[in-house]
Design a protein around this motif. Structure first.
Motif, PDB file in Angstrom:
ATOM      1  N   VAL A 169       0.849  -1.200   0.000  1.00 29.08           N
ATOM      2  CA  VAL A 169       0.000   0.000   0.000  1.00 29.08           C
ATOM      3  C   VAL A 169       0.885   1.251   0.000  1.00 29.08           C
ATOM      4  N   PHE A 170       1.939   1.187   0.791  1.00 33.21           N
ATOM      5  CA  PHE A 170       2.934   2.261   0.841  1.00 33.21           C
ATOM      6  C   PHE A 170       3.442   2.571  -0.579  1.00 33.21           C
ATOM      7  N   PHE A 171       3.779   1.508  -1.333  1.00 33.20           N
ATOM      8  CA  PHE A 171       4.296   1.685  -2.683  1.00 33.20           C
ATOM      9  C   PHE A 171       3.268   2.239  -3.629  1.00 33.20           C
ATOM     10  N   GLN A 172       2.073   1.653  -3.563  1.00 37.02           N
ATOM     11  CA  GLN A 172       1.024   2.050  -4.476  1.00 37.02           C
ATOM     12  C   GLN A 172       0.740   3.545  -4.339  1.00 37.02           C
ATOM     13  N   GLN A 173       0.617   4.002  -3.092  1.00 36.58           N
ATOM     14  CA  GLN A 173       0.288   5.406  -2.870  1.00 36.58           C
ATOM     15  C   GLN A 173       1.406   6.319  -3.379  1.00 36.58           C
ATOM     16  N   ARG A 174       2.648   5.963  -3.047  1.00 38.05           N
ATOM     17  CA  ARG A 174       3.742   6.853  -3.427  1.00 38.05           C
ATOM     18  C   ARG A 174       4.013   6.868  -4.926  1.00 38.05           C
ATOM     19  N   SER A 175       3.878   5.709  -5.571  1.00 35.71           N
ATOM     20  CA  SER A 175       4.158   5.752  -7.002  1.00 35.71           C
ATOM     21  C   SER A 175       3.022   6.441  -7.752  1.00 35.71           C
ATOM     22  N   ALA A 176       1.781   6.322  -7.267  1.00 42.82           N
ATOM     23  CA  ALA A 176       0.683   7.062  -7.912  1.00 42.82           C
ATOM     24  C   ALA A 176       0.944   8.567  -7.779  1.00 42.82           C
ATOM     25  N   THR A 177       1.395   9.000  -6.608  1.00 44.97           N
ATOM     26  CA  THR A 177       1.689  10.427  -6.401  1.00 44.97           C
ATOM     27  C   THR A 177       2.811  10.881  -7.341  1.00 44.97           C
ATOM     28  N   MET A 178       3.833  10.023  -7.471  1.00 44.18           N
ATOM     29  CA  MET A 178       4.965  10.371  -8.338  1.00 44.18           C
ATOM     30  C   MET A 178       4.532  10.644  -9.768  1.00 44.18           C
ATOM     31  N   LEU A 179       3.529   9.902 -10.243  1.00 46.47           N
ATOM     32  CA  LEU A 179       3.120  10.016 -11.645  1.00 46.47           C
ATOM     33  C   LEU A 179       2.032  11.058 -11.869  1.00 46.47           C
ATOM     34  N   ASP A 180       1.454  11.558 -10.803  1.00 42.57           N
ATOM     35  CA  ASP A 180       0.305  12.450 -10.942  1.00 42.57           C
ATOM     36  C   ASP A 180       0.760  13.875 -11.227  1.00 42.57           C
ATOM     37  N   ARG A 181       0.498  14.323 -12.444  1.00 45.17           N
ATOM     38  CA  ARG A 181       0.929  15.681 -12.800  1.00 45.17           C
ATOM     39  C   ARG A 181       0.151  16.733 -12.028  1.00 45.17           C
ATOM     40  N   GLY A 182      -0.979  16.335 -11.457  1.00 41.77           N
ATOM     41  CA  GLY A 182      -1.786  17.293 -10.715  1.00 41.77           C
ATOM     42  C   GLY A 182      -1.302  17.458  -9.276  1.00 41.77           C
ATOM     43  N   ALA A 183      -0.486  16.524  -8.785  1.00 44.15           N
ATOM     44  CA  ALA A 183      -0.057  16.575  -7.382  1.00 44.15           C
ATOM     45  C   ALA A 183       0.934  17.720  -7.176  1.00 44.15           C
ATOM     46  N   ASP A 184       0.859  18.370  -5.989  1.00 41.16           N
ATOM     47  CA  ASP A 184       1.800  19.482  -5.799  1.00 41.16           C
ATOM     48  C   ASP A 184       3.210  18.950  -5.540  1.00 41.16           C
ATOM     49  N   SER A 185       4.201  19.783  -5.835  1.00 44.27           N
ATOM     50  CA  SER A 185       5.571  19.278  -5.906  1.00 44.27           C
ATOM     51  C   SER A 185       6.079  18.804  -4.551  1.00 44.27           C
ATOM     52  N   ALA A 186       5.566  19.389  -3.440  1.00 47.85           N
ATOM     53  CA  ALA A 186       6.028  18.937  -2.119  1.00 47.85           C
ATOM     54  C   ALA A 186       5.602  17.482  -1.888  1.00 47.85           C
ATOM     55  N   ARG A 187       4.378  17.162  -2.300  1.00 49.72           N
ATOM     56  CA  ARG A 187       3.900  15.774  -2.119  1.00 49.72           C
ATOM     57  C   ARG A 187       4.698  14.815  -2.990  1.00 49.72           C
ATOM     58  N   VAL A 188       4.989  15.259  -4.213  1.00 52.05           N
ATOM     59  CA  VAL A 188       5.754  14.394  -5.125  1.00 52.05           C
ATOM     60  C   VAL A 188       7.142  14.154  -4.535  1.00 52.05           C
ATOM     61  N   ARG A 189       7.756  15.236  -4.033  1.00 52.91           N
ATOM     62  CA  ARG A 189       9.105  15.097  -3.471  1.00 52.91           C
ATOM     63  C   ARG A 189       9.084  14.136  -2.282  1.00 52.91           C
ATOM     64  N   ASP A 190       8.097  14.297  -1.403  1.00 50.07           N
ATOM     65  CA  ASP A 190       8.013  13.414  -0.234  1.00 50.07           C
ATOM     66  C   ASP A 190       7.832  11.957  -0.654  1.00 50.07           C
ATOM     67  N   ALA A 191       7.000  11.753  -1.700  1.00 52.14           N
ATOM     68  CA  ALA A 191       6.750  10.386  -2.164  1.00 52.14           C
ATOM     69  C   ALA A 191       8.046   9.756  -2.662  1.00 52.14           C
ATOM     70  N   ILE A 192       8.800  10.513  -3.443  1.00 52.32           N
ATOM     71  CA  ILE A 192      10.038   9.959  -4.012  1.00 52.32           C
ATOM     72  C   ILE A 192      11.055   9.679  -2.916  1.00 52.32           C
ATOM     73  N   LEU A 193      11.192  10.666  -2.013  1.00 52.00           N
ATOM     74  CA  LEU A 193      12.172  10.476  -0.947  1.00 52.00           C
ATOM     75  C   LEU A 193      11.800   9.280  -0.081  1.00 52.00           C
ATOM     76  N   GLY A 194      10.498   9.132   0.194  1.00 53.47           N
ATOM     77  CA  GLY A 194      10.036   8.003   1.000  1.00 53.47           C
ATOM     78  C   GLY A 194      10.359   6.678   0.330  1.00 53.47           C
ATOM     79  N   LEU A 195      10.096   6.603  -0.970  1.00 54.57           N
ATOM     80  CA  LEU A 195      10.379   5.369  -1.718  1.00 54.57           C
ATOM     81  C   LEU A 195      11.873   5.061  -1.719  1.00 54.57           C
ATOM     82  N   ARG A 196      12.680   6.092  -1.986  1.00 54.51           N
ATOM     83  CA  ARG A 196      14.131   5.867  -2.069  1.00 54.51           C
ATOM     84  C   ARG A 196      14.697   5.433  -0.721  1.00 54.51           C
ATOM     85  N   ARG A 197      14.193   6.073   0.345  1.00 51.92           N
ATOM     86  CA  ARG A 197      14.681   5.715   1.691  1.00 51.92           C
ATOM     87  C   ARG A 197      14.341   4.264   2.005  1.00 51.92           C
ATOM     88  N   TYR A 198      13.092   3.911   1.709  1.00 58.56           N
ATOM     89  CA  TYR A 198      12.635   2.552   2.006  1.00 58.56           C
ATOM     90  C   TYR A 198      13.475   1.533   1.222  1.00 58.56           C
TER      91      TYR A 198
END
Ligand code: HEM
Length: 407
Positions: A169-198
């Motif tokens: 679920v963690f992955f699904q949410q973060r990768s959807a955010t990463m691909l969503d052009r509508g998401a604001d950049s802070a959320r996208v950055r957090d999603a990527i950093l979270g994935l990379r850290r994990y």
């Protein structure tokens, strides 16, 4: 002067017609195109050549005359440079050129060979059956996107990589955010950093363990990281790329395919009755739906002629797969969905050096997910008007955001 001229060009990307989720470009936009290789305006300013014919798209993607490196000044961007690029694109070989791209891609080739994908088909079958059981247990109605189309590829890619089941679920949410052009950049950055850290923690645990595990990340740690051929940071980037490229794409294909198949009772029946026919239908679905709708952006590295136009070194160009897959020169009656068509020449997976490495996996997932769904729920019905379903127009891959069904 140049700006004034650019202002008059049609704005890209195009949208499909409001009443038809399957047609990639509305007739009014098609009429505005000035030939098969033509210039269009980009929302980030500037313009790009739009290459729309099958033969021209192949020619453009075949050789080394174009770069896929979106950090180059003048690269045709549909939105400002995504934060993941600013954060570093190490290992993300989809946007690399030449020897560096090949070095990383080659390390993954064996993992996606057809014979290795055949080996994991039973696992895909189990994931699909579990999702169908859960769907049946919850009972109608359901949203097929959240209950089926998204979890199936997500769980398969987690298995393949060796990411623990509990974290999907963690992955699904973060990768959807990463691909969503509508998401604001802070959320996208957090999603990527979270994935990379994990992933960094997971890979480090494998590296220091006596047994890194017989999964994709474990094998790459044993065979490539420990030998010094691959850095941990690169492997993290490769894993993020696989997670993102491998799950949203297949998920959107599953959702749109069900929506389309329900319009064509003969195709629905073919999927139910005949596994070999199902392979043919899947190819036609890939062609007709071409979910990488807005095409593949590139930049010319030298002067090159495409479709009778000279594209100069440094100029941006976009290979519009969705129109190339509707080219009447290659596909008879190309705007018609034909479940009997032999559509293997389609370009839905791209072409040339960057052609989708995951296509054997995608084909297996689509065949298994669609045939088993049709067999388990032969009377499945979409309860919403297809024209009114929310569409993922802002995402890199096209699809419907929800698909209400009953049975
Ligand atoms: C129906 C599902 C899929 C579609 C339509 C699709 C489409 C594409 C396309 C069009 C490209 C070319 C991008 C370019 O040239 O810039 C691509 C590349 C890629 N795809 Fe897929 N894909 C799908 C599923 C998958 C899956 C399941 C995986 C892996 C798990 C995957 C991994 C990749 C990777 C790693 C690349 C980059 C290859 C390279 O740069 O050498 N894709 N895909």
């Amino acid at each position: 002067m140049a700006d004034l001229l650019t202002d008059r060009l049609p704005l890209f990307p195009f949208r499909g017609p409001d009443d038809d989720p399957f047609t990639p470009v509305a007739a009014a936009d098609l009429r505005r195109l000035d030939g098969p290789v033509t210039r269009v305006r980009l929302p980030t300013g500037g313009w790009t050549w739009l290459v729309t014919r099958h033969a021209d798209v192949k020619r453009m993607l075949r050789g080394d005359a174009f770069s896929a490196d979106l950090t180059r000044p003048g690269f045709p961007l549909l939105r400002e440079l995504p934060p993941q690029v600013r954060l570093g694109n190490r290992g993300g070989f989809i946007r690399m050129d030449g020897a560096e791209h090949l070095r990383l891609r080659r390390m993954l080739n064996p993992e996606f060979m057809i014979k290795n994908i055949r080996r994991i088909e039973p696992l895909i079958g189990d994931v699909v059956d579990d999702a169908l059981d859960a769907l049946a247990a919850a009972g109608p109605p359901a949203d097929l996107v959240t209950a089926y189309a998204l979890p199936v590829p997500s769980l398969v890619i987690c298995h393949l990589l060796g990411v623990p089941y509990a974290d999907h679920v963690f992955f699904q949410q973060r990768s959807a955010t990463m691909l969503d052009r509508g998401a604001d950049s802070a959320r996208v950055r957090d999603a990527i950093l979270g994935l990379r850290r994990y992933l960094g923690t997971l890979i480090e645990a494998k590296r220091t363990s006596g047994d890194p595990g017989d999964d994709l990340l474990g094998r790459l740690v044993s065979d490539r990281v420990r030998t010094g051929e691959l850095e941990t940071g690169e492997l993290i980037g490769m894993a993020v790329l696989l997670l993102v490229a491998g799950h949203e794409t297949t998920a959107n294909m599953i959702g749109l395919s069900v929506l389309l198949l329900r319009r064509y009772p003969r195709a629905w029946q073919r999927m139910r009755d005949d596994d070999q026919a199902a392979d043919t239908v899947v190819e036609e679905l890939l062609r007709y739906l071409t979910i990488v709708r807005n095409g593949l952006p590139r930049q010319a590295t030298r002067d090159v002629e495409i479709g009778g136009r000279l594209i100069r070194a440094g100029e941006p160009a976009t290979a519009l797969l969705s129109l190339a897959n509707r080219d009447d020169e290659v596909f008879d009656d190309a705007d018609t969905f034909d479940p009997y068509r032999q559509a293997q020449q389609h370009l839905a997976f791209g072409f040339g050096v960057h052609q989708c490495i995951g296509q054997p996996l995608a084909r297996a997932e689509l065949r298994i997910a669609l045939t088993r769904l049709v067999r388990r729920f032969p009377d499945l019905t979409v309860t919403a008007d297809p024209a009114r379903l929310p569409r993922r127009e802002s995402s890199i891959v096209y699809g419907v955001a929800e698909l209400p069904v009953t049975w």
